[in-house]
Design an enzyme around this catalytic site. Structure first.
Site, PDB file in Angstrom:
ATOM      1  N   CYS A  78       0.828  -1.210   0.000  1.00 37.73           N
ATOM      2  CA  CYS A  78       0.000   0.000   0.000  1.00 37.73           C
ATOM      3  C   CYS A  78       0.862   1.259   0.000  1.00 37.73           C
ATOM      4  CB  CYS A  78      -0.921  -0.011   1.220  1.00 37.73           C
ATOM      5  SG  CYS A  78      -2.045   1.397   1.302  1.00 37.73           S
ATOM      6  N   CYS A  84      -0.397   6.037   7.223  1.00 35.36           N
ATOM      7  CA  CYS A  84      -1.658   5.589   7.815  1.00 35.36           C
ATOM      8  C   CYS A  84      -1.351   4.673   9.002  1.00 35.36           C
ATOM      9  CB  CYS A  84      -2.453   4.843   6.744  1.00 35.36           C
ATOM     10  SG  CYS A  84      -3.803   3.840   7.376  1.00 35.36           S
ATOM     11  N   CYS A  87      -1.828  -0.316   9.324  1.00 36.46           N
ATOM     12  CA  CYS A  87      -0.933  -1.485   9.253  1.00 36.46           C
ATOM     13  C   CYS A  87       0.425  -1.129   9.839  1.00 36.46           C
ATOM     14  CB  CYS A  87      -0.734  -1.944   7.812  1.00 36.46           C
ATOM     15  SG  CYS A  87      -2.210  -2.521   6.985  1.00 36.46           S
ATOM     16  N   CYS A 165      -6.658   0.675  -0.015  1.00 38.13           N
ATOM     17  CA  CYS A 165      -6.519  -0.041   1.254  1.00 38.13           C
ATOM     18  C   CYS A 165      -6.723  -1.517   0.947  1.00 38.13           C
ATOM     19  CB  CYS A 165      -7.538   0.448   2.280  1.00 38.13           C
ATOM     20  SG  CYS A 165      -7.398  -0.393   3.882  1.00 38.13           S
ATOM     21  N   GLN A 301     -15.872 -10.845  15.361  1.00 32.72           N
ATOM     22  CA  GLN A 301     -14.465 -10.823  14.989  1.00 32.72           C
ATOM     23  C   GLN A 301     -14.309 -10.337  13.544  1.00 32.72           C
ATOM     24  OE1 GLN A 301     -11.935 -11.264  16.902  1.00 32.72           O
ATOM     25  NE2 GLN A 301     -12.421 -12.704  18.539  1.00 32.72           N
ATOM     26  N   TYR A 330     -18.503 -13.759  28.576  1.00 32.11           N
ATOM     27  CA  TYR A 330     -18.240 -12.755  27.539  1.00 32.11           C
ATOM     28  C   TYR A 330     -18.580 -13.366  26.174  1.00 32.11           C
ATOM     29  CZ  TYR A 330     -15.233 -11.526  31.518  1.00 32.11           C
ATOM     30  OH  TYR A 330     -14.748 -11.280  32.782  1.00 32.11           O
ATOM     31  N   GLU A 351     -23.130 -12.157  28.782  1.00 36.15           N
ATOM     32  CA  GLU A 351     -22.585 -10.998  28.057  1.00 36.15           C
ATOM     33  C   GLU A 351     -23.259  -9.743  28.596  1.00 36.15           C
ATOM     34  OE1 GLU A 351     -20.688  -8.427  26.136  1.00 36.15           O
ATOM     35  OE2 GLU A 351     -20.173 -10.467  25.520  1.00 36.15           O
ATOM     36  N   ASP A 396     -13.688 -15.359  26.840  1.00 31.10           N
ATOM     37  CA  ASP A 396     -13.157 -14.552  25.734  1.00 31.10           C
ATOM     38  C   ASP A 396     -13.426 -13.091  26.076  1.00 31.10           C
ATOM     39  OD1 ASP A 396     -12.229 -13.516  23.385  1.00 31.10           O
ATOM     40  OD2 ASP A 396     -13.708 -14.474  22.085  1.00 31.10           O
ATOM     41  N   CYS A 423      -7.359 -11.559  22.990  1.00 31.36           N
ATOM     42  CA  CYS A 423      -6.718 -10.753  21.947  1.00 31.36           C
ATOM     43  C   CYS A 423      -5.534  -9.989  22.503  1.00 31.36           C
ATOM     44  CB  CYS A 423      -7.733  -9.790  21.324  1.00 31.36           C
ATOM     45  SG  CYS A 423      -8.419  -8.597  22.491  1.00 31.36           S
TER      46      CYS A 423
END
Length: 466
Positions: A78, A84, A87, A165, A301, A330, A351, A396, A423
């Site tokens: 890119c 930007c 990434c 992008c 996700q 969660y 949740e 999670d 994550c």
């Protein structure tokens, strides 16, 4: 210019070679017995940096110029890369990205959880390394009177006006260009200025399904300050254009008055088309496919096919036999809970977001699964009021991890097995340290959902210590 042989201080400009990467993706080098963390860069690059902070044992810096490339550096795809903030690693081979992500997981478990000599499995790669995202959040900006649409400039709140992008789909950029042209043709549509706290256009959110050909576009704006609601009426017209020209199945116009720059609408002004999207997760391990519906602000996700690998692996690690009582904390829109339900006696999901639980119940109906029960509310409160004793617990949590009180409540019920999906390997390791008084880590399996970035999902299986 300060050299390596001299003392350095805040504000100094240094020339250094990047030695390694730290968890989260910051680059680092060692100088004069200190570690210097840089905001970006990859190992092997010689760079110019400016020191922004100096403490007793470490310093922080921003990379101002790349002097020479790393030996194994590749050309980013890119043209916006490096400017930007979307990434971080397009100039690094994907195999190298996975190596560093595995190291991040290992470092977190060793340093934070004190888990030594644990085997870390090689990361399960993403099926696609470009065009993999199903959701992008773009911001509106202003450049010399022209309205811009794009992502934040690296390290700032300024908007890079994107014209290419490779993270979502090629159709995404067609929609971004259409929206940009439309808003620039209407003077009444002004971009929001975060510093002045005024302006109308705030965010453009595009969500696409991978396997059902659906698309949701959400425009988030401020209040209409014109006579006759000129701004709101223009956005509704934009919605119709997107439906007609780009086959958008859902268009949502949302209002946000809070000054915090978050792509979340506080109030829905208009909805055109369907109210939700339905995606299909196709598992690779023989599990039946799963249809999942989510609404505009529901969490899903961002990498659909890698998510199927993530959830499928979590279910495999749980080794369900069909007799277990399962908790899914969660649970979001119910992805893991519903996948587990087909091999469990019953499943209880929790949740905090009522809309997510609404979707989870809808998803149970869509998939003809009747041995699940979902509850909305704070996990701590839900666990206090839940009399069942689970055999297996899936967790999670958000990036911040679990509350210590939730960890205590889980340990009080002593499930045989915990499958912890995260994550953020650092907060996951912190929680595992608390669980270690009763549980032993038996499997660590990273799964990559975020190519070209430093982020990694990680699954840890913990077994009740005999």
């Amino acid at each position: 210019m300060t050299t390596k042989d001299s003392q350095f201080a805040k504000g100094d400009i240094l020339t250094v070679t990047i030695d390694a990467l730290a968890t989260g993706g910051k680059a680092l080098t060692r100088l004069e017995g200190m570690v210097i963390f840089m905001d970006k860069g990859i190992p092997g690059q010689t760079v110019e940096i400016k020191i922004t902070k100096k403490k007793k044992r470490f310093a922080e810096a921003v990379l101002t110029k790349v002097i020479s490339d790393a030996p194994d550096q590749i050309t980013p795809r890119c043209s916006h890369f490096g400017v930007c903030g979307g990434c971080q690693w397009q100039n690094m081979e994907y195999s190298k990205q996975l190596e560093w992500k595995k190291r991040f997981v290992s470092d977190s478990l060793n340093r934070i959880a004190g888990a030594q000599d644990i085997k870390i499995n090689d990361p399960i790669p993403s099926p696609e390394t470009f065009f993999y995202r199903n959701k992008m959040e773009f911001a509106f900006g202003d450049k010399r009177g022209d309205k811009t649409v794009g992502l934040r400039r690296y390290g700032t709140h300024n908007v890079v006006d994107l014209h290419e992008c490779y993270m979502q789909s090629e159709r995404t950029m067609e929609m971004v260009n259409l929206v940009r042209d439309f808003v620039n043709a209407i003077p009444a549509l002004t971009s929001y200025d975060a510093n002045a706290r005024r302006g109308y256009l705030r965010f453009l959110v595009i969500r696409e399904t991978k396997h059902t050909n659906q698309c949701m576009v959400q425009i988030i704006t401020g209040k209409d300050t014109t006579n006759g609601d000129q701004q709101h009426r223009a956005i509704r017209k934009l919605g119709h254009i997107l439906q007609e020209q780009m086959n958008v199945t859902t268009f949502i116009h949302s209002l946000r008055t809070h000054t915090t720059q978050v792509a979340y609408g506080e109030k829905t002004i208009a909805v055109l088309g369907q109210k939700s999207l339905t995606e299909v997760l196709n598992f690779e391990n023989g599990m039946p496919s799963l249809s999942l519906t989510s609404h505009a602000d529901g969490f899903f996700q961002v990498n659909t096919d890698a998510t199927a690998r993530l959830y499928g692996t979590a279910i495999e690690l749980a080794e369900l036999t069909g007799t277990e009582k399962v908790w899914d904390l969660y649970c979001g829109v119910g992805g893991i809970a519903l996948a587990a339900a087909r091999n469990a006696a019953d499943v209880f999901g929790m949740e905090i977001t009522p809309q997510a639980i609404e979707s989870a119940n809808e998803n149970a109906t869509i998939n003809n699964i009747d041995n699940v029960r979902f509850v909305s509310g704070d996990v701590r409160g839900a666990l206090d009021n839940e009399p069942s004793k689970p055999d297996v617990v899936f967790v999670d949590p958000p990036r911040s991890g679990m509350n210590p009180e939730v960890i205590e409540l889980i340990m009080e019920r002593s499930p045989k097995r915990i499958i912890y999906v995260s994550c953020d390997p650092a907060t996951q390791a912190r929680d595992i340290a608390l669980l270690s008084s009763q549980y032993t880590v038996t499997t660590v399996q990273p799964v990559d959902l975020f190519p070209q970035t430093a982020h990694i999902e990680n699954i840890v299986r913990l077994d009740l210590t005999d």
